[in-house]
Design an enzyme around this catalytic site. Structure first.
Site, PDB file in Angstrom:
ATOM      1  N   HIS A 287       0.809  -1.223   0.000  1.00  0.00           N
ATOM      2  CA  HIS A 287       0.000   0.000   0.000  1.00  0.00           C
ATOM      3  C   HIS A 287       0.838   1.267   0.000  1.00  0.00           C
ATOM      4  CE1 HIS A 287      -3.930  -1.938   1.008  1.00  0.00           C
ATOM      5  NE2 HIS A 287      -3.146  -2.840   1.581  1.00  0.00           N
TER       6      HIS A 287
ATOM      7  N   LYS B  74      -9.125  13.415   4.915  1.00  0.00           N
ATOM      8  CA  LYS B  74      -8.166  12.306   4.880  1.00  0.00           C
ATOM      9  C   LYS B  74      -7.187  12.508   6.030  1.00  0.00           C
ATOM     10  CE  LYS B  74      -7.205  13.679   0.624  1.00  0.00           C
ATOM     11  NZ  LYS B  74      -7.297  12.474  -0.153  1.00  0.00           N
ATOM     12  N   ARG B  75      -6.331  11.511   6.258  1.00  0.00           N
ATOM     13  CA  ARG B  75      -5.321  11.704   7.302  1.00  0.00           C
ATOM     14  C   ARG B  75      -4.503  12.955   7.013  1.00  0.00           C
ATOM     15  NH1 ARG B  75      -4.689   7.577  11.319  1.00  0.00           N
ATOM     16  NH2 ARG B  75      -2.846   8.752  11.876  1.00  0.00           N
TER      17      ARG B  75
ATOM     18  N   LYS C 262       0.082  14.616   1.655  1.00  0.00           N
ATOM     19  CA  LYS C 262      -1.288  14.838   1.178  1.00  0.00           C
ATOM     20  C   LYS C 262      -1.553  16.331   0.961  1.00  0.00           C
ATOM     21  CE  LYS C 262      -3.014  10.658   3.459  1.00  0.00           C
ATOM     22  NZ  LYS C 262      -3.727   9.759   2.535  1.00  0.00           N
TER      23      LYS C 262
ATOM     24  N   THR D 143      -8.902   6.215  -1.681  1.00  0.00           N
ATOM     25  CA  THR D 143     -10.240   5.649  -1.891  1.00  0.00           C
ATOM     26  C   THR D 143     -11.295   6.727  -1.621  1.00  0.00           C
ATOM     27  OG1 THR D 143     -10.050   4.761   0.348  1.00  0.00           O
ATOM     28  CG2 THR D 143      -9.768   3.203  -1.457  1.00  0.00           C
TER      29      THR D 143
ATOM     30  N   LYS E  41     -14.984   7.624  -3.438  1.00  0.00           N
ATOM     31  CA  LYS E  41     -16.269   7.844  -2.748  1.00  0.00           C
ATOM     32  C   LYS E  41     -16.849   9.194  -3.140  1.00  0.00           C
ATOM     33  CE  LYS E  41     -14.233   5.297   1.006  1.00  0.00           C
ATOM     34  NZ  LYS E  41     -13.371   5.405   2.186  1.00  0.00           N
TER      35      LYS E  41
HETATM   36  O1  RUG Z   1      -1.931   5.630   1.787  1.00  0.00           O
HETATM   37  C1  RUG Z   1      -2.594   4.490   1.279  1.00  0.00           C
HETATM   38  C2  RUG Z   1      -3.726   4.907   0.343  1.00  0.00           C
HETATM   39  O2  RUG Z   1      -3.200   5.561  -0.773  1.00  0.00           O
HETATM   40  C3  RUG Z   1      -4.502   3.689  -0.108  1.00  0.00           C
HETATM   41  O3  RUG Z   1      -5.637   4.058  -0.835  1.00  0.00           O
HETATM   42  C4  RUG Z   1      -4.930   2.854   1.083  1.00  0.00           C
HETATM   43  C5  RUG Z   1      -5.601   1.554   0.674  1.00  0.00           C
HETATM   44  O4  RUG Z   1      -4.845   0.879  -0.266  1.00  0.00           O
HETATM   45  O5  RUG Z   1      -3.817   2.520   1.894  1.00  0.00           O
HETATM   46  C6  RUG Z   1      -3.162   3.681   2.425  1.00  0.00           C
HETATM   47  N1  RUG Z   1      -2.143   3.224   3.379  1.00  0.00           N
HETATM   48  C7  RUG Z   1      -0.881   2.889   3.147  1.00  0.00           C
HETATM   49  N2  RUG Z   1      -2.375   3.065   4.660  1.00  0.00           N
HETATM   50  N3  RUG Z   1      -1.298   2.635   5.251  1.00  0.00           N
HETATM   51  C8  RUG Z   1      -0.355   2.525   4.367  1.00  0.00           C
HETATM   52  C9  RUG Z   1       1.044   2.110   4.651  1.00  0.00           C
HETATM   53  O6  RUG Z   1       1.116   1.043   5.521  1.00  0.00           O
END
Ligand code: RUG
Length: 833
Positions: free
Chosen positions: A370, A561-562, A567, A667, A671
Site C-alpha cells: 500500500h 483524509k489523514r 497529502k 479511496t 467515494k
Molecule cells: O496511503 C494508502 C492509500 O493511498 C490507499 O488508498 C490505502 C488503501 O490501499 O492505503 C493507504 N495506506 C498505506 N495506509 N497505510 C499505508 C502504509 O502502511
C-alpha cells in the site's frame, strides 16, 4: 448479477420472522430479557442495544446457513489478514444488507422509538487508521455480497482509533473506549483459543535423514481468544465472518504466581499479557518499530494460522492440500511474519519436510503493498526478532539463504544485486525487511492502483521484478456502493433508481445506464436539489460539532483524509489564504466553504502543527466581517466513517492533491466522485484512472507528474524560488510568516512558513501556481450550474470501475483462484416451507 440457487434442505433452519410484528416482539423481548430493562424506563441506548440483539439473532442464523453451505460445497476459502478494519457503525449497515432496514424502522416506530435517534448513539468501530483499514472492511462486505467464502482475521483492540478533540486550535487525543457499553455484534468464542508463544529458545534435534527438527521452548505464552463478527452480504443472505483475537493470560501462567502466593504479581502479569490487544497503533503510513507492535503482529498471525489449519484438518483435508483449499491475503507487511509462522507450523507441528512446506507456503500467500514511502516499510532489528521470535528468525535465515542461492545461480556474480534483494538489510544495523519476506513468500504481489504498481516495479521492487516479473500484478482499489452511495446518499440513490433499474447496486457497471441523464434538465435539477439537502444535513452537523454556521447555497470544497505532509493540506490552506486576501482586496470571489477533516498521528508533530495552523487561519477567516459569508473555513473534528457518510454526499469539489508518486491509490477520491463531487487532483494514485473513467473535461488535473517531481528534486531548486510563480504567493507566505493569522501560535506560523520556504519536501510552492489555476477553472465551471451538474452526473455514472466488487473479482480470479458460491436467495422465508 450473481445467480441464486434453490436452498439445500440441509441449510434450512427455522428462521425468526422478519416482518414488523415478529421484529417488534423480538425487540421488546431483547429489551427485557437481554438488556434487562422495563420498556417504560428504557433509554435510547437501551433501545439501541435491544434492536441490535434482536438483529444479532437473525444475522447469526444466516451465518450458520452460509457456513454449512461452504462446508458442504467443498469450497476453497479466502483468508484476509489485516491489522486494521475500519468498520464504522454496524446496525444500519447490517439491517440494510440483510434487506430488513425498513421493516425494522417500522417495528421501532410501532414501539414509539425513532430509529435515527438511536442509530446515532452507536459507537463507530474504528479498528483502523484510514484507507487501508476501510479497504479491508469494504473487501469483507463485498466477499459476502458476491458469495465468496471469505474470512477476515484481525485484532479486537480494546481501544480503537483515538477520538480527536480540538482544544485551543490543537488536536488532543482521547482514548476510544468503544466497548464500554458492550458490543451486541460480537460472539465471544472461548472454545476457539490458541496459545501464542514469545521469547524462549530453540532446541535442535538432528534426524537420521539429515533434516533438523526444532523445538521452540520456554518463553511466555499468551492465549488468543476469538470474537466473531458476522458480516452480511447485500440482500443475499450470505453472511461471512470476521474473527478478531483478544489476548488473554494463560491459566498456567497465572497459577505459577498464585502458587507462590504472589497474588498481586499474578494479576499484574495477567494484565501485561493482555496489553497485546489493548490498543491500535494510531500511525498511518509510518512503521512504529516498537516491540509491542511486533508482538501484536505475531499474536494475531499465529492465532489465525492455527485456526486456518485447524479448520482445514477438521474438514478432513490432508495438510499438504492446504494451498488448494485456502488462499491467504496479507494486507500490507503488517502480517508478513505469517510466512515464517506458516513454515514453523508445517515444519515443527505437522512434520512436513522443508521443500514441501515452502511450496505450500508460497502457493498459499499473496501480499498487497500500500505504499512506496520508506518510512512506512517495516523492518525489525535482527536482535529484537531473535529475542522475541527466535524460531522464526532461524526460519527467515534459511528462507533467505535458499532464495539467495537461487538468484546466485540465475544471476552469477551480481553481488550488489544479492545484497539489495536479501531479507536482511546489512546497511542499517542488521534489520529484517518484512516487505522482502512478503514478496519472497508469496506467489503474487499487488499494488493498489495502476501508477502505484508500475512505480513499485520500477523502484521499490525493481530487483524482485527482475527475478520474478510475473509475480507483480495490479489490483486497483474500490469502495462499496452499499455504504458509500445507498446508505450515505439516499437522495441520489432514489434519483438514480427513478431513472434506471436497481441492478446497479450489485453490478455497478449498470450505472452506465444513468449516463444519458446527465444531459437531462430535470435530472440535473433533481441532482442539485439532492446536493442541497445533503449540504443542509452537513451544515447542521458542522454547527453541532464546531458552532460554525455555514451556508448551504455555496460550493463545498472538501479535503478529508489523514493529515500528512504528502497529502498537502498546506496547499489547500494557502488557497484559503489567497481567497481571503482577494476578498479583502475587494475582488469578487466565488462563495465557498472549505472543509478539512482528518487525524494526525499523535507522534507526528508536523501534522499536528498543520491542524493548529488550519484552525487558527479558519478562526481569523470566519470572524472577519470583510468576508461577508463568502468564505468559511472549517476543521471538522474527529473524522470517522460515520461523519464521512455525511460529508461526502454534500461535497462539490474533492481535493486529491497529494504530491505525485506518493499516494498509493486513495479511496476517498472514489467515494467523492461516486457521490457527484468533481475532483481537483494531481496525477497520483487512482486519480489517473478516475480521470480516464470520467473524462478529462470532468476533472481538474494540475501539477507535476511523478516523473517531473523526481526531475525537480534532482535539480535541487530552492522552494523560495517559486514565490514569484504566482502573483500573490509571496504575500500569502509572508502573512503566515509574520503571524497575521496567529492566535497565540505566532512561532508556529513562522515555522510553517520557514518549512515551506526552506524545505518543502512535498513541493507545495512549486505546484501552487498550477493549483490556483485549477481552482479558478473549477470556480468558473461552478458558476454555470448546468455545466457543473452535467459533469457531476457524468462522474457518478462513470464510476463503475471503482466498485469494490470489481476489485474483489480481480483478486479472486488473478490471485486467489477462487470462485463465488451461488448466493442464497434474498427472502428469509424462502426456505421455510
Ligand atoms: O496511503 C494508502 C492509500 O493511498 C490507499 O488508498 C490505502 C488503501 O490501499 O492505503 C493507504 N495506506 C498505506 N495506509 N497505510 C499505508 C502504509 O502502511
Amino acid at each position: 448479477m450473481t445467480e441464486t440457487t434453490p436452498p439445500n434442505p440441509r441449510h434450512r433452519l427455522s428462521p425468526l420472522t422478519c416482518d414488523a410484528p415478529g421484529l417488534r416482539q423480538s425487540i421488546r423481548d431483547a429489551l427485557v430479557r437481554v438488556v434487562g430493562k422495563d420498556p417504560d424506563l428504557a433509554t435510547p441506548r437501551d433501545w439501541l442495544h435491544a434492536v441490535s440483539f434482536a438483529i444479532r439473532e437473525r444475522i447469526i442464523e444466516r451465518r450458520v446457513v452460509t457456513r454449512r453451505q461452504f462446508a458442504d460445497e467443498d469450497v476453497k476459502r479466502v483468508y484476509y489478514l489485516s491489522m486494521e478494519y475500519l468498520i464504522g457503525r454496524m446496525l444500519e449497515a447490517n439491517l440494510r444488507n440483510m434487506g430488513i432496514l425498513e421493516v425494522t424502522q417500522q417495528a421501532l416506530q410501532d414501539l414509539g422509538v425513532d430509529f435515527r435517534e438511536i442509530a446515532r448513539l452507536e459507537e463507530d468501530a474504528a479498528l483502523g487508521n484510514g484507507g487501508l483499514g476501510r479497504l479491508a472492511a469494504c473487501i469483507l462486505e463485498s466477499m459476502a455480497t458476491q458469495g465468496y467464502p471469505g474470512y477476515g482475521y484481525g485484532i479486537r483492540y480494546e481501544y480503537g482509533m483515538f477520538q480527536q478533540h480540538i482544544e485551543h486550535f490543537r488536536q488532543v487525543e482521547h482514548p476510544d473506549n468503544w466497548l464500554r457499553f458492550g458490543n451486541p455484534w460480537e460472539f465471544p468464542r472461548p472454545e476457539k483459543t490458541f496459545p501464542v508463544r514469545f521469547y524462549g529458545y530453540v532446541v535442535e534435534h538432528h534426524q537420521p535423514d539429515g533434516e533438523t527438527s526444532c523445538n521452540w521452548e520456554n518463553g511466555e505464552e499468551v492465549l488468543a481468544m476469538a470474537y466473531d463478527y458476522p458480516t452480511a452480504g447485500y440482500e443475499r443472505r450470505n453472511v461471512n465472518n470476521l474473527r478478531l483475537w483478544a489476548a488473554k493470560a494463560t491459566r498456567d501462567f497465572d497459577l505459577r504466581y498464585f502458587n507462590e502466593g504472589d497474588y498481586i504479581r499474578a494479576v499484574a502479569d495477567k494484565n501485561e499479557s493482555e496489553t497485546i490487544s489493548m490498543v491500535l497503533y494510531p500511525n498511518d503510513a509510518t512503521a512504529i518499530g516498537k516491540e509491542l507492535r511486533l508482538k501484536q503482529e505475531y499474536f494475531f498471525v499465529s492465532a489465525s494460522l492455527q485456526d486456518i489449519i485447524d479448520r482445514h484438518l477438521q474438514l478432513e483435508y490432508p495438510i499438504d492440500e492446504l494451498a488448494d483449499k485456502a488462499a491467504i491475503q496479507l494486507n500490507d507487511t503488517h502480517p508478513a511474519i505469517a510466512v515464517a509462522e506458516c513454515m514453523r507450523l508445517l515444519l515443527d507441528e505437522h512434520r512436513i519436510p522443508w521443500d514441501q512446506a515452502w511450496t505450500i507456503t508460497r502457493n498459499l500467500f499473496s501480499y498487497t503493498n500500500h505504499t512506496l514511502m520508506p518510512e512506512a516499510l517495516e523492518t525489525w532489528p535482527v536482535a529484537l526478532m531473535e529475542r522475541v521470535l527466535p524460531r522464526h528468525m532461524g526460519i527467515i535465515y534459511r528462507i533467505n539463504h535458499e532464495f539467495i542461492e537461487e538468484v546466485r545461480h540465475r544471476f552469477p556474480g551480481e553481488h550488489e544485486f544479492f545484497r539489495r534483494l536479501s531479507i536482511i538489510d546489512e546497511d542499517h544495523g542488521r534489520r529484517v525487511r518484512m516487505a522482502h519476506l512478503a514478496v519472497i513468500g508469496s506467489h503474487r504481489v499487488n499494488g493498489v492502483a495502476a501508477l502505484h504498481t508500475s512505480l513499485l516495479k520500477q523502484t521499490l521492487f525493481a530487483d524482485f521484478n527482475r527475478v520474478w516479473p510475473e509475480r507483480f500484478v495490479n489490483v486497483t482499489n474500490g469502495v462499496t456502493p452499499r455504504l458509500w452511495m445507498i446508505q450515505a446518499n439516499p437522495g441520489l440513490t432514489e434519483l438514480i433508481e427513478s431513472r434506471i433499474s436497481s441492478d446497479w447496486k450489485f453490478d455497478l457497471d449498470r450505472l452506465k445506464q444513468f449516463e444519458p441523464y446527465a444531459s437531462d434538465d430535470a435530472t440535473r435539477e433533481a441532482f442539485r436539489a439532492v446536493k442541497r439537502r445533503n449540504k443542509e444535513r452537513l451544515a447542521a452537523l458542522v454547527h453541532k460539532r464546531t458552532g460554525i454556521t455555514i451556508r448551504s447555497d455555496v460550493m463545498y470544497d472538501v479535503q478529508i483524509k489523514r493529515i500528512h505532509e504528502y497529502k498537502r493540506q498546506l496547499l489547500k490552506l494557502l488557497h484559503v489564504i489567497e481567497l481571503y486576501q482577494r476578498i479583502r482586496d475587494g475582488e469578487d470571489v466565488l462563495p465557498r466553504v472549505v472543509l478539512f477533516a482528518g487525524k494526525a498521528a499523535p507522534g507526528y508533530q508536523r501534522a499536528k502543527d498543520i491542524i493548529a495552523v488550519i484552525n487558527e487561519v479558519a478562526d481569523i477567516v470566519n470572524h472577519d466581517p470583510a468576508m461577508g459569508d463568502r468564505l468559511k473555513c472549517v476543521f471538522f473534528p474527529n473524522y470517522e466513517v460515520s461523519s464521512a457518510t455525511i460529508i461526502i454526499p454534500a461535497a462539490d469539489l474533492s481535493e486529491q492533491i497529494s504530491t505525485a508518486g506518493f499516494e498509493a491509490s486513495g479511496t476517498g477520491n472514489m467515494k467523492l466522485a461516486l457521490n457527484g463531487a468533481l475532483t481537483i487532483g494531481t496525477l497520483d494514485g487512482a486519480n489517473i484512472e478516475i480521470r480516464d473513467a470520467v473524462g478529462t473535461e470532468n476533472i481538474f488535473i494540475f501539477g507535476m507528474t511523478a516523473d517531473e517531481i523526481s526531475a525537480h528534486r534532482a535539480q535541487g531548486i530552492p522552494p523560495g524560488a517559486h514565490l514569484d510563480s504566482h502573483p500573490r504567493l509571496r504575500s500569502m507566505v509572508e502573512a503566515l510568516r509574520d503571524g497575521f493569522f496567529s492566535n497565540g501560535g505566532r512561532h508556529l506560523h513562522a515555522e510553517i512558513a520557514r518549512y515551506l520556504l526552506e524545505e518543502d519536501p512535498f513541493f507545495v510552492l512549486a505546484d501552487y501556481a498550477a493549483y490556483s489555476d485549477a481552482c479558478a477553472q473549477a470556480d468558473r465551471m461552478y458558476q454555470d450550474a448546468e455545466a457543473w451538474s452535467e459533469a457531476a452526473l457524468l462522474n457518478v455514472a462513470r464510476m463503475s470501475h471503482f466498485s469494490i466488487d470489481r476489485t474483489v473479482r480481480e483478486y479472486a480470479q488473478n490471485i486467489w483462484n477462487v470462485v463465488p458460491e451461488p448466493v442464497l436467495p434474498p427472502c428469509p422465508e424462502a426456505d421455510t416451507n
